[in-house]
Design an enzyme around this catalytic site. Structure first.
Site, short mmCIF file in Angstrom:
data_model
loop_
_atom_site.label_atom_id
_atom_site.label_comp_id
_atom_site.label_asym_id
_atom_site.label_seq_id
_atom_site.Cartn_x
_atom_site.Cartn_y
_atom_site.Cartn_z
CE LYS A 183 -23.25 -11.14 -20.94
NZ LYS A 183 -23.49 -12.06 -22.37
CE1 TYR A 239 -4.60 16.73 -13.97
CE2 TYR A 239 -6.66 15.18 -12.86
CZ TYR A 239 -5.15 15.91 -13.59
OH TYR A 239 -4.47 15.14 -12.36
C1 LIG Z 1 -25.11 -11.69 -22.16
C2 LIG Z 1 -25.44 -12.83 -22.79
C3 LIG Z 1 -27.32 -12.76 -22.04
C4 LIG Z 1 -27.54 -11.70 -21.28
O1 LIG Z 1 -27.76 -10.72 -21.49
P1 LIG Z 1 -28.30 -9.19 -21.30
O2 LIG Z 1 -28.90 -8.35 -22.10
O3 LIG Z 1 -27.55 -8.97 -20.03
O4 LIG Z 1 -29.84 -9.87 -20.37
C5 LIG Z 1 -27.96 -13.72 -22.89
N1 LIG Z 1 -27.75 -14.42 -23.35
C6 LIG Z 1 -26.06 -14.63 -24.06
C7 LIG Z 1 -26.16 -15.24 -25.08
C8 LIG Z 1 -25.51 -13.56 -23.37
O5 LIG Z 1 -24.30 -13.51 -24.03
#
Ligand SMILES: *Cc1c(COP(=O)(O)O)cnc(C)c1O
Length: 357
Positions: free
Chosen positions: A33, A253
């Protein structure tokens, strides 16, 4: 050409995926994702193509990008559909679908599908964002089966505190899950990265590794299995200007840094518009020509400044690693009061260059 870029090591990605499989003894959905946490979802999915049991994304838009690129493996929608009319595309592209709410279940009952769906039925075991209440879980399972619209159901839940090794909450969530699913003969998926790395006692037919695939630890402290991960992304650039400042002179800055001693300042082509965290304070680690030194002064949009005082051989054109195999993204995140997830996802403007596989 501006020297800022992110190198993506696809062999390291494959190594980390195989580690997730090895540690869990389970099938693994590679979580890609958010454009594979900033690493490029299509290229990462292609690199894992012959290895991966499947992929997981946040929404159908992300799944269709993968399907359009020719990814044929299973793809799970981690929040299912947001509107019932997405079911037509889910059906057409044979996507796997989380069901986390009653309205989704009802939409599936009413859908016209060309073939039965694979559903991952999500229990809220204590995270309290999404998922069915334990009291309604068994009934939802039976309704889905009875609908005739579903060929397979995987039982899933998600941990809120698996990155805290001493926290009892993960065991409590597991107990809630076990009680809610009692008597249901179906495959189970519970473990995200911290649970794959740190909770070997949690059963899983399917694991869902995300951050660990990209080689970053989800834990704040050192952890035995996390030490076996290989960083995938190297964010690098070059020194484009050098200043010799007498003690007392400020840098950048807001004069956030004032030289306490005669200081050699290197200006690096990298800034918060590239996703480098603006809140990284002076002292955040950075490597110049393979030598560790520190960020000094405020990060600006296109540039940041580093201390070259103790690196006399470094200068104009020196290579700078902001994070990668030498400076861990998790250490930069810690310094900037962030997490590696966010600093990867924030990456933008810099070209991604792939190697390996
Ligand atoms: C994003 C997500 C994961 C992955 O989590 P990580 O901590 O990056 O391994 C697993 N399960 C669900 C439901 C998620 O939304």
């Amino acid at each position: 050409m501006r020297p800022a870029r992110a190198l993506i090591d696809l062999d390291a990605l494959r190594h980390n995926y195989q580690l997730a499989r090895e540690l869990s003894g389970a099938q693994a959905l590679a979580v890609v994702k958010a454009d594979a946490y900033g690493h490029g979802a299509v290229r990462c999915a292609e690199a894992l193509g012959d290895l991966a049991d499947g992929f997981a994304v946040a929404c159908i838009e992300e799944a269709l990008v993968l399907r359009d690129a020719g990814v044929r493996a299973p793809i799970l929608l981690l929040e299912g559909f947001f509107e019932a009319d997405e079911l037509a595309l889910i059906d057409q592209h044979q996507l796997w679908c989380v069901v986390h709410a009653q309205w989704q279940l009802e939409a599936i009952e009413q859908a016209r599908l060309s073939q039965p769906l694979t559903v991952w039925l999500k229990l809220d075991s204590g995270m309290h964002r999404v998922g069915l209440h334990p009291a309604e879980y068994q009934a939802a399972y039976r309704r889905l089966l009875a609908s005739g619209k579903v060929s397979k159901i995987v039982l899933m839940s998600h941990f809120a505190r698996a990155d805290e090794p001493a926290c009892p909450r993960t065991a409590e969530q597991l107990a809630t899950f076990q009680q809610a699913r009692e008597g249901l003969a179906a495959e189970v998926s519970l473990r995200n990265s911290p649970a794959v790395l740190g909770w070997p006692q949690v059963p899983s037919d399917w694991v869902r590794p995300g951050i660990m695939l990209y080689g970053a630890t989800p834990f704040e402290d050192a952890q035995e299995q996390a030490a076996r991960l290989q960083p995938v992304m190297t964010l690098e650039s070059k020194v484009i200007s050098v200043r010799e400042l007498p003690a007392g002179e400020p840098v950048g800055y807001g004069a956030r840094f004032v030289a306490e001693r005669p200081t050699r300042v290197g200006v690096v082509a990298m800034g918060y518009a590239d996703g480098y965290p603006r809140h990284a304070p002076s002292g955040t680690p950075v490597a110049v020509d393979g030598q560790l030194t520190r960020l000094i002064g405020r990060v600006s949009m296109d540039m940041l400044t580093v201390d070259l005082t103790d690196l006399p051989q470094a200068g104009l054109g020196s290579r700078v690693e902001l994070w990668g195999k030498q400076v861990l993204a998790s250490d930069v995140a810690l310094a900037a009061d962030s997490i590696p997830y966010q600093i990867f996802c924030n990456l933008r403007r810099v070209p991604l260059l792939y190697s390996g596989h």
